[in-house]
Design an enzyme around this catalytic site. Structure first.
Site, PDB file in Angstrom:
ATOM      1  N   LYS A  34       0.851  -1.205   0.000  1.00  0.00           N
ATOM      2  CA  LYS A  34       0.000   0.000   0.000  1.00  0.00           C
ATOM      3  C   LYS A  34       0.880   1.245   0.000  1.00  0.00           C
ATOM      4  O   LYS A  34       0.675   2.161  -0.796  1.00  0.00           O
ATOM      5  CB  LYS A  34      -0.881  -0.012   1.248  1.00  0.00           C
ATOM      6  N   ASN A  35       1.879   1.279   0.876  1.00  0.00           N
ATOM      7  CA  ASN A  35       2.649   2.515   1.069  1.00  0.00           C
ATOM      8  C   ASN A  35       3.639   2.774  -0.057  1.00  0.00           C
ATOM      9  O   ASN A  35       4.116   3.885  -0.213  1.00  0.00           O
ATOM     10  CB  ASN A  35       3.341   2.509   2.442  1.00  0.00           C
TER      11      ASN A  35
ATOM     12  N   ARG B 211      -4.030   9.813   4.808  1.00  0.00           N
ATOM     13  CA  ARG B 211      -2.767  10.514   5.010  1.00  0.00           C
ATOM     14  C   ARG B 211      -1.975  10.579   3.710  1.00  0.00           C
ATOM     15  O   ARG B 211      -1.279  11.547   3.457  1.00  0.00           O
ATOM     16  CB  ARG B 211      -1.953   9.773   6.091  1.00  0.00           C
TER      17      ARG B 211
ATOM     18  N   CYS C 264      -5.082   7.586  10.263  1.00  0.00           N
ATOM     19  CA  CYS C 264      -5.518   6.845  11.451  1.00  0.00           C
ATOM     20  C   CYS C 264      -5.486   7.747  12.701  1.00  0.00           C
ATOM     21  O   CYS C 264      -4.853   8.770  12.720  1.00  0.00           O
ATOM     22  CB  CYS C 264      -4.576   5.686  11.690  1.00  0.00           C
TER      23      CYS C 264
ATOM     24  N   ARG D 252      -0.253  13.673  14.031  1.00  0.00           N
ATOM     25  CA  ARG D 252       0.203  13.609  12.634  1.00  0.00           C
ATOM     26  C   ARG D 252       0.301  14.990  11.999  1.00  0.00           C
ATOM     27  O   ARG D 252      -0.414  15.343  11.060  1.00  0.00           O
ATOM     28  CB  ARG D 252      -0.712  12.685  11.826  1.00  0.00           C
ATOM     29  N   PRO D 253       1.178  15.817  12.549  1.00  0.00           N
ATOM     30  CA  PRO D 253       1.355  17.179  12.018  1.00  0.00           C
ATOM     31  C   PRO D 253       1.930  17.161  10.605  1.00  0.00           C
ATOM     32  O   PRO D 253       2.402  16.123  10.129  1.00  0.00           O
ATOM     33  CB  PRO D 253       2.363  17.785  12.985  1.00  0.00           C
ATOM     34  N   ILE D 254       1.890  18.314   9.934  1.00  0.00           N
ATOM     35  CA  ILE D 254       2.496  18.393   8.594  1.00  0.00           C
ATOM     36  C   ILE D 254       3.473  19.567   8.528  1.00  0.00           C
ATOM     37  O   ILE D 254       3.789  20.075   7.451  1.00  0.00           O
ATOM     38  CB  ILE D 254       1.436  18.524   7.487  1.00  0.00           C
ATOM     39  N   ASP D 255       3.999  19.954   9.694  1.00  0.00           N
ATOM     40  CA  ASP D 255       4.920  21.105   9.730  1.00  0.00           C
ATOM     41  C   ASP D 255       6.156  20.898   8.864  1.00  0.00           C
ATOM     42  O   ASP D 255       6.654  21.831   8.229  1.00  0.00           O
ATOM     43  CB  ASP D 255       5.337  21.403  11.174  1.00  0.00           C
ATOM     44  N   LEU D 256       6.626  19.637   8.778  1.00  0.00           N
ATOM     45  CA  LEU D 256       7.841  19.393   7.973  1.00  0.00           C
ATOM     46  C   LEU D 256       7.580  19.675   6.495  1.00  0.00           C
ATOM     47  O   LEU D 256       8.460  20.088   5.751  1.00  0.00           O
ATOM     48  CB  LEU D 256       8.323  17.958   8.163  1.00  0.00           C
TER      49      LEU D 256
ATOM     50  N   ASP E  32       4.090  -0.026  12.431  1.00  0.00           N
ATOM     51  CA  ASP E  32       2.846  -0.593  11.873  1.00  0.00           C
ATOM     52  C   ASP E  32       2.618  -2.025  12.337  1.00  0.00           C
ATOM     53  O   ASP E  32       1.534  -2.556  12.168  1.00  0.00           O
ATOM     54  CB  ASP E  32       2.875  -0.547  10.336  1.00  0.00           C
TER      55      ASP E  32
ATOM     56  N   ARG F  69      -8.939  -0.735   4.206  1.00  0.00           N
ATOM     57  CA  ARG F  69      -8.085   0.311   3.623  1.00  0.00           C
ATOM     58  C   ARG F  69      -6.716  -0.246   3.257  1.00  0.00           C
ATOM     59  O   ARG F  69      -6.064   0.234   2.349  1.00  0.00           O
ATOM     60  CB  ARG F  69      -7.850   1.440   4.647  1.00  0.00           C
TER      61      ARG F  69
HETATM   62  C1  EPZ Z   1       4.109   6.624   6.952  1.00  0.00           C
HETATM   63  O1  EPZ Z   1       3.331   7.622   7.563  1.00  0.00           O
HETATM   64  C2  EPZ Z   1       3.172   5.441   6.692  1.00  0.00           C
HETATM   65  N1  EPZ Z   1       2.094   5.861   5.802  1.00  0.00           N
HETATM   66  C3  EPZ Z   1       2.595   4.952   8.022  1.00  0.00           C
HETATM   67  O2  EPZ Z   1       1.821   3.795   7.739  1.00  0.00           O
HETATM   68  C4  EPZ Z   1       3.743   4.563   8.950  1.00  0.00           C
HETATM   69  O3  EPZ Z   1       3.209   4.187  10.204  1.00  0.00           O
HETATM   70  C5  EPZ Z   1       4.686   5.755   9.128  1.00  0.00           C
HETATM   71  O4  EPZ Z   1       5.158   6.201   7.828  1.00  0.00           O
HETATM   72  C6  EPZ Z   1       5.897   5.415   9.977  1.00  0.00           C
HETATM   73  O5  EPZ Z   1       6.558   4.325   9.431  1.00  0.00           O
HETATM   74  C7  EPZ Z   1       2.348   5.972   4.475  1.00  0.00           C
HETATM   75  O6  EPZ Z   1       3.442   5.715   3.997  1.00  0.00           O
HETATM   76  C8  EPZ Z   1       1.184   6.390   3.618  1.00  0.00           C
HETATM   77  P1  EPZ Z   1       6.064   9.897   9.266  1.00  0.00           P
HETATM   78  P2  EPZ Z   1       3.905   9.139   7.662  1.00  0.00           P
HETATM   79  O7  EPZ Z   1       5.949  11.210   8.574  1.00  0.00           O
HETATM   80  O8  EPZ Z   1       4.836   9.400   6.549  1.00  0.00           O
HETATM   81  C9  EPZ Z   1       6.198  13.084  12.749  1.00  0.00           C
HETATM   82  C10 EPZ Z   1      -0.095   2.459   7.750  1.00  0.00           C
HETATM   83  O9  EPZ Z   1      -0.700   1.839   8.612  1.00  0.00           O
HETATM   84  N2  EPZ Z   1       5.952  14.130  11.745  1.00  0.00           N
HETATM   85  O10 EPZ Z   1       7.220   9.008   8.947  1.00  0.00           O
HETATM   86  O11 EPZ Z   1       2.739  10.027   7.863  1.00  0.00           O
HETATM   87  C11 EPZ Z   1       4.995  12.168  12.930  1.00  0.00           C
HETATM   88  O12 EPZ Z   1       4.048  12.740  13.808  1.00  0.00           O
HETATM   89  C12 EPZ Z   1       0.407   3.850   8.013  1.00  0.00           C
HETATM   90  O13 EPZ Z   1       0.171   2.005   6.593  1.00  0.00           O
HETATM   91  C13 EPZ Z   1       6.058  15.456  12.132  1.00  0.00           C
HETATM   92  O14 EPZ Z   1       6.355  15.760  13.287  1.00  0.00           O
HETATM   93  O15 EPZ Z   1       4.731   9.056   9.009  1.00  0.00           O
HETATM   94  C14 EPZ Z   1       5.618  10.934  13.511  1.00  0.00           C
HETATM   95  O16 EPZ Z   1       5.812  11.103  14.904  1.00  0.00           O
HETATM   96  C15 EPZ Z   1       0.073   4.301   9.414  1.00  0.00           C
HETATM   97  N3  EPZ Z   1       5.803  16.436  11.214  1.00  0.00           N
HETATM   98  C16 EPZ Z   1       6.990  10.886  12.822  1.00  0.00           C
HETATM   99  O17 EPZ Z   1       7.215  12.202  12.280  1.00  0.00           O
HETATM  100  C17 EPZ Z   1       5.489  16.155   9.915  1.00  0.00           C
HETATM  101  O18 EPZ Z   1       5.308  17.106   9.126  1.00  0.00           O
HETATM  102  C18 EPZ Z   1       7.064   9.889  11.680  1.00  0.00           C
HETATM  103  O19 EPZ Z   1       5.955  10.152  10.838  1.00  0.00           O
HETATM  104  C19 EPZ Z   1       5.393  14.792   9.529  1.00  0.00           C
HETATM  105  C20 EPZ Z   1       5.633  13.794  10.456  1.00  0.00           C
END
Ligand code: EPZ
Length: 428
Positions: free
Chosen positions: A27-28, A97, A121, A126-130, A315, A408
């Site tokens: 999926k990812n 997401r 989920c 799940r912020p998007i500041d980055l 996950d 999903r």
């Molecule tokens: C991806 O989510 C996956 N989703 C998630 O899988 C997976 O759990 C996650 O990576 C971690 O491996 C997809 O690939 C579609 P991150 P993502 O950005 O990219 C923080 C599933 O079940 N963060 O790596 O959204 C965030 O809060 C899903 O398939 C910020 O602070 O995760 C977290 O603590 C669930 N600011 C950490 O980074 C931001 O702008 C890692 O999140 C973005 C993220």
């Protein structure tokens, strides 16, 4: 309670599964491949795509941008000659997401993008500041309004810059690697996530003319094409889903005499297999398969700490916790990635697990404890599958609600588990 329900008759701890199951495309990996279609002048094909809701939603989002989308079983084709909109549909995008993956390529291709705060989920804020910081660094203007964000690239397109990700982010790394392909000048991404899907996308883009180095390392360098889209010569092949593979392997460790999980990349499963070795789950490696056999001795308790790849995947944390309810002694779970990802434990307690939640990131699990069937509600995709595993191990009948979350990420999960002898029915 959600509309559709899985009704499962548990095996009461007996190991009765004896068979094999094939893993689907990731999926990812597929969702980022869909977004990457926007980097191509006239589009491209993607093969080995899983048939799941998040994928259909990504296809619908692309169609609303004016992309021609054709699905032929597990092969999708995209025609990106005429991108007619820069608005990512908020109705759909706020549910997944992965919608955020469209922002980078769209901004790089058509200079503007409007998008809502992405959904996903309930595993954390799940912020998007980055993402917002990164686009600003590349020279874009970021405006926030009541429905979400409006981002406008500078005249002449995004500028290549050096971005250090404060947090390793999977979709952040993917989004900026894609945006940088069409930016002006060189972009250096530091503290990148190391997931195999990222390397798979990067290698494919390089094979189609992009100039990317450092793939598989924390620093990825991309030489931009100043707005000139790529032209595809071959389709994108989606990787096998390592999280689905891990999910089935944990099922095997819980309830199988013998379970062969096929179509996997063993190298993507090293962390889970290292944990299996530690707690005493016997397995045999094939070229592209892992066969679990029922352990003869009780499982040993251990500490599981989730970590960015190649560490233990967040996950699989909930699914591993179900296995630890059957391990002898006191196990510890430390969820280091998401702050809301231990919520499911209280439901496992209702099924007979013995757990103690110490904080939003840490919990103790004491086993082994027999589980009993219950009516439960999936809070998210992976916890939903964890409940299915718990229901299979339990004595008696369970109802798992909100199974749209599970659909999903797992294709026809009830039919595939039933083919292994699991007593599972989907009631609509
Ligand atoms: C991806 O989510 C996956 N989703 C998630 O899988 C997976 O759990 C996650 O990576 C971690 O491996 C997809 O690939 C579609 P991150 P993502 O950005 O990219 C923080 C599933 O079940 N963060 O790596 O959204 C965030 O809060 C899903 O398939 C910020 O602070 O995760 C977290 O603590 C669930 N600011 C950490 O980074 C931001 O702008 C890692 O999140 C973005 C993220």
């Amino acid at each position: 309670m959600g509309r559709e329900v899985f009704v499962i008759d548990g095996f009461g701890g007996r190991r009765v599964i004896d068979g094999s199951i094939k893993v689907n495309g990731s999926k990812n990996d597929a969702v980022q491949a869909f977004a990457a279609s926007l980097l191509f002048k006239s589009g491209y094909g993607v093969t080995d795509v899983p048939d799941i809701d998040d994928i259909s939603k990504m296809g619908a989002l692309l169609e609303k941008l004016g992309v021609g989308v054709l699905k032929n079983n597990k092969k999708w084709s995209f025609n990106t000659k005429n991108i007619t909109s820069h608005v990512i549909d908020p109705e759909i995008a706020c549910k997944i997401r992965a919608s955020i993956l469209l922002t980078g390529p769209l901004l790089a291709r058509s200079v503007k993008v409007n998008f809502p705060h992405p959904g996903g989920c309930v595993i954390g804020e799940r912020p998007i500041d980055l993402f917002l910081d990164g686009f600003k660094q590349m020279g874009a203007k970021v405006e926030e309004n009541e429905v979400g964000y409006k981002i406008t690239a500078p005249k002449g397109g995004l500028n290549g810059v050096t971005i250090f990700f404060r947090n390793q982010t999977v979709t952040g790394t993917e989004t900026f690697m894609m945006a940088a392909v069409l930016a002006r000048g060189t972009t250096v991404l530091k503290n990148c996530a190391l997931e195999p899907e990222i390397e798979n996308l990067g290698r494919y883009l390089v094979s189609q003319g992009a100039r990317i180095t450092g793939l598989g390392t924390p620093t990825i360098t991309i030489k931009g094409r100043a707005g000139k889209p790529l032209e595809a010569k071959k389709p994108y092949k989606v990787l096998p889903d390592r999280i689905e593979a891990g999910s089935f392997l944990i099922l095997g460790a819980l309830a199988a005499k013998k379970l062969k999980v096929e179509g996997v990349r063993v190298q993507d499963l090293e962390s889970l297999l290292a944990h299996f070795e530690r707690i005493g789950v016997p397995f045999k490696l094939g070229q592209s398969s892992v066969t679990i056999t029922a352990p003869t001795k009780p499982l040993q308790a251990l500490e599981v700490k989730t970590h960015e790849y190649p560490g233990f995947p967040t996950d699989l944390q909930a699914l591993m916790a179900v296995l630890l309810t059957q391990a002898e002694g006191e196990s510890k779970v430390f969820e280091a990635i998401f702050e809301g990802r231990l919520v499911y434990l209280e439901t496992l307690v209702r099924m007979g697990a013995k757990t103690q939640v110490m904080s939003q990131n840490r919990a103790r699990i004491t086993g082994p404890t027999p589980l009993t069937g219950a009516s439960v509600e999936s809070p998210d995709l992976r916890a939903g599958l964890a409940y299915i595993l718990a229901a299979i191990v339990a004595k008696g009948q369970s109802e798992v609600h909100n199974i749209h979350y599970i659909d999903r990420g797992y294709e026809c999960i009830d039919e595939r588990l039933a083919s292994l002898g699991v007593k599972i029915k989907r009631l609509t």
